[in-house]
Design a protein around this motif. Structure first.
Motif, PDB file in Angstrom:
ATOM      1  N   THR A  62       0.820  -1.222   0.000  1.00 29.39           N
ATOM      2  CA  THR A  62       0.000   0.000   0.000  1.00 29.39           C
ATOM      3  C   THR A  62       0.848   1.264   0.000  1.00 29.39           C
ATOM      4  O   THR A  62       0.403   2.308  -0.481  1.00 29.39           O
ATOM      5  CB  THR A  62      -0.933   0.020   1.225  1.00 29.39           C
ATOM      6  N   LYS A 116     -11.497  10.857  -5.304  1.00 24.01           N
ATOM      7  CA  LYS A 116     -10.171  10.238  -5.178  1.00 24.01           C
ATOM      8  C   LYS A 116      -9.495  10.667  -3.880  1.00 24.01           C
ATOM      9  O   LYS A 116      -8.825   9.862  -3.217  1.00 24.01           O
ATOM     10  CB  LYS A 116      -9.302  10.622  -6.378  1.00 24.01           C
ATOM     11  N   HIS A 171     -11.109   8.834  -0.987  1.00 26.65           N
ATOM     12  CA  HIS A 171     -10.701   7.425  -0.987  1.00 26.65           C
ATOM     13  C   HIS A 171      -9.263   7.268  -0.485  1.00 26.65           C
ATOM     14  O   HIS A 171      -8.979   6.384   0.334  1.00 26.65           O
ATOM     15  CB  HIS A 171     -10.808   6.862  -2.396  1.00 26.65           C
ATOM     16  N   GLU A 183      -8.011   5.156   2.753  1.00 29.25           N
ATOM     17  CA  GLU A 183      -7.037   4.067   2.675  1.00 29.25           C
ATOM     18  C   GLU A 183      -5.876   4.298   3.642  1.00 29.25           C
ATOM     19  O   GLU A 183      -5.418   3.374   4.318  1.00 29.25           O
ATOM     20  CB  GLU A 183      -6.500   3.954   1.240  1.00 29.25           C
ATOM     21  N   ARG A 212      -7.552  -5.733  -1.128  1.00 29.32           N
ATOM     22  CA  ARG A 212      -7.367  -4.481  -1.869  1.00 29.32           C
ATOM     23  C   ARG A 212      -5.993  -4.427  -2.538  1.00 29.32           C
ATOM     24  O   ARG A 212      -5.845  -3.877  -3.627  1.00 29.32           O
ATOM     25  CB  ARG A 212      -7.555  -3.298  -0.925  1.00 29.32           C
ATOM     26  N   SER A 223      -4.616  -4.391  -8.606  1.00 26.58           N
ATOM     27  CA  SER A 223      -3.528  -3.562  -9.150  1.00 26.58           C
ATOM     28  C   SER A 223      -3.600  -3.449 -10.668  1.00 26.58           C
ATOM     29  O   SER A 223      -2.639  -3.031 -11.305  1.00 26.58           O
ATOM     30  CB  SER A 223      -2.170  -4.152  -8.735  1.00 26.58           C
ATOM     31  N   ASP A 273      -8.407  -0.903 -12.399  1.00 25.35           N
ATOM     32  CA  ASP A 273      -9.097  -1.412 -11.211  1.00 25.35           C
ATOM     33  C   ASP A 273      -9.649  -0.315 -10.313  1.00 25.35           C
ATOM     34  O   ASP A 273     -10.664  -0.504  -9.649  1.00 25.35           O
ATOM     35  CB  ASP A 273      -8.159  -2.311 -10.392  1.00 25.35           C
ATOM     36  N   GLU A 274      -8.992   0.819 -10.259  1.00 25.68           N
ATOM     37  CA  GLU A 274      -9.431   1.862  -9.325  1.00 25.68           C
ATOM     38  C   GLU A 274     -10.605   2.690  -9.861  1.00 25.68           C
ATOM     39  O   GLU A 274     -11.115   3.561  -9.170  1.00 25.68           O
ATOM     40  CB  GLU A 274      -8.271   2.799  -8.984  1.00 25.68           C
ATOM     41  N   ARG A 275     -11.084   2.379 -11.060  1.00 23.07           N
ATOM     42  CA  ARG A 275     -12.187   3.148 -11.660  1.00 23.07           C
ATOM     43  C   ARG A 275     -13.548   2.764 -11.072  1.00 23.07           C
ATOM     44  O   ARG A 275     -13.733   1.703 -10.489  1.00 23.07           O
ATOM     45  CB  ARG A 275     -12.247   2.901 -13.162  1.00 23.07           C
ATOM     46  N   PRO A 328     -14.413   4.405  -5.846  1.00 27.72           N
ATOM     47  CA  PRO A 328     -13.054   3.964  -6.190  1.00 27.72           C
ATOM     48  C   PRO A 328     -12.949   2.447  -6.099  1.00 27.72           C
ATOM     49  O   PRO A 328     -13.478   1.836  -5.166  1.00 27.72           O
ATOM     50  CB  PRO A 328     -12.190   4.657  -5.128  1.00 27.72           C
ATOM     51  N   TYR A 329     -12.299   1.850  -7.073  1.00 27.85           N
ATOM     52  CA  TYR A 329     -12.069   0.409  -7.138  1.00 27.85           C
ATOM     53  C   TYR A 329     -13.348  -0.405  -7.362  1.00 27.85           C
ATOM     54  O   TYR A 329     -13.346  -1.615  -7.211  1.00 27.85           O
ATOM     55  CB  TYR A 329     -11.330  -0.108  -5.895  1.00 27.85           C
TER      56      TYR A 329
END
Length: 378
Positions: free
Chosen positions: A23, A57, A60, A64, A120, A124, A128-130, A190-191
């Motif tokens: 991360t 973003k 998010h 995280e 999570r 990668s 994926d983060e869309r 996100p994701y």
């Protein structure tokens, strides 16, 4: 007893350290600083879509970072709780028992949250983060398949609601008797794409048909497609000569003006045959913009798949794609939902159809990343 607990805590700390490396908290802090600067720009809200993307973003990334930093503190707290329980063991056995009970509960919670953090780290992929655009189409099985498609739509929308994710129905084609022929909806989070992408494939339902007056068992199918939502930074050029645009009157339930004007839009991409319909908005211009965005998303994913296929062919590593029936929902003669790829299963279909699908999604993400089958019942 204390030694066993210490071994568990040491194992949790080791797992966390591996997650922390992936991360990368420092990188997260740098991204937060950059997004904070962008969010403070005086002209940010001149473009509402871009502004929402930046603020989403930022939220998010902060979330995280909080999860990672708090996890370290929670593991330290486990150490402190174990030390207190050990010290009380000789002097006050009753108090020690309460502390060990608290330690058991917190160990279980930390393990669960660590597993979520681990999942999570497996997301990668390039997109994926869309946010995600999900399309569900009824398949073989007649009216039962149309009803099944609507059940799946509700399942994913309920899953999103449980997580606090926004959803927006973009297009729905209703079947004549019951259910839907197809539906397209957006999951804004996100994701969302990386998470839901493992749900793509053919879903199978076995039950006593509520539409059969003889009460016979019916097998029906529905296809689920998941694509990443296009962003302004993506560059997919679509020449006007490559598309055909048709307008028509919206159908099905809607607002007062939705069904009275030719506001719905259907765009056909001639080179690929991809068709996108949109009737959620009241204006033809808005529906056209939404349809073009979804078309660009599908072409972006198609381009990615073609590039991945070419790389596999060059490497001589051609693997079979996901099977046609990736999950079965059986309501008769027994109750079971089973993912045929991962082995994950649940014995309460009612809960699954109400959006409790995290176990299936997590198992799918692990399976995609590692090939690991879980053969586990939730």
């Amino acid at each position: 007893m204390a030694t066993d607990y210490q071994i568990e805590i040491d194992s949790l700390r080791k797992s966390f350290e591996q997650i922390e490396q992936v991360t990368n908290p420092e990188e997260l802090r740098s991204r937060i600083a950059q997004l904070t600067e962008e969010s403070a720009a005086p002209d940010l809200w001149d473009d509402p879509e871009k502004a929402q993307g930046v603020t989403s973003k930022l939220s998010h990334a902060q979330s995280e970072l909080d999860k990672v930093t708090k996890m370290s503190t929670r593991i330290d707290d486990l150490e402190a709780l174990l030390e207190m329980a050990t010290e009380e063991g000789a002097e006050d056995p009753e108090m020690a028992a309460e502390l060990y009970a608290d330690l058991d509960k917190e160990l279980a919670l930390v393990l669960k949250d660590l597993q979520e953090l681990h999942i999570r780290t497996l997301l990668s992929g390039k997109y994926d983060e869309r946010s995600a655009v999900v399309t569900i189409r009824s398949g073989a099985g007649g009216v039962d398949a149309a009803d099944f498609a609507q059940m799946l739509q509700r399942m994913y929308v309920r899953w999103a609601e449980r997580r606090g994710y926004a959803t927006r129905i973009m297009d729905t084609s209703y079947a004549e008797e019951a259910g839907i022929k197809s539906t397209t909806f957006e999951v804004e989070a996100p994701y969302a794409y990386g998470t839901l992408s493992v749900e793509a494939g053919t879903h199978r339902l076995v039950r006593i048909s509520p539409f059969d007056n003889q009460g016979r068992r019916q097998t029906s199918f529905a296809a689920v497609e998941v694509i990443p939502l296009i962003e302004q930074t993506d560059h997919i050029e679509i020449p006007e000569s490559d598309i055909r645009i048709d307008v028509f009157r919206s159908s099905g339930p809607g607002g007062q003006s939705v069904n009275t004007t030719d506001s719905a839009v259907r765009i056909t991409h001639l080179p690929t045959g991809i068709v996108v319909s949109m009737q959620d908005e009241k204006s033809q211009i808005q529906n056209r913009a939404s349809a073009m965005r979804v078309l660009q998303s599908r072409l972006l994913l198609l381009k990615q798949e073609e590039e991945a296929k070419e790389k596999k062919e060059l490497a001589g590593d051609i693997k079979a794609s996901w099977g046609d029936q990736m999950r079965s929902y059986v309501l008769q003669p027994y109750q079971m939902v089973k993912d045929l790829r991962t082995g994950f299963e649940a014995g309460n279909p009612e809960h699954v159809f109400d959006g409790e699908i995290d176990g299936f999604i997590d198992a799918g993400i692990r399976w995609r990343a590692t090939g690991e089958k879980v053969a586990k019942e939730s």
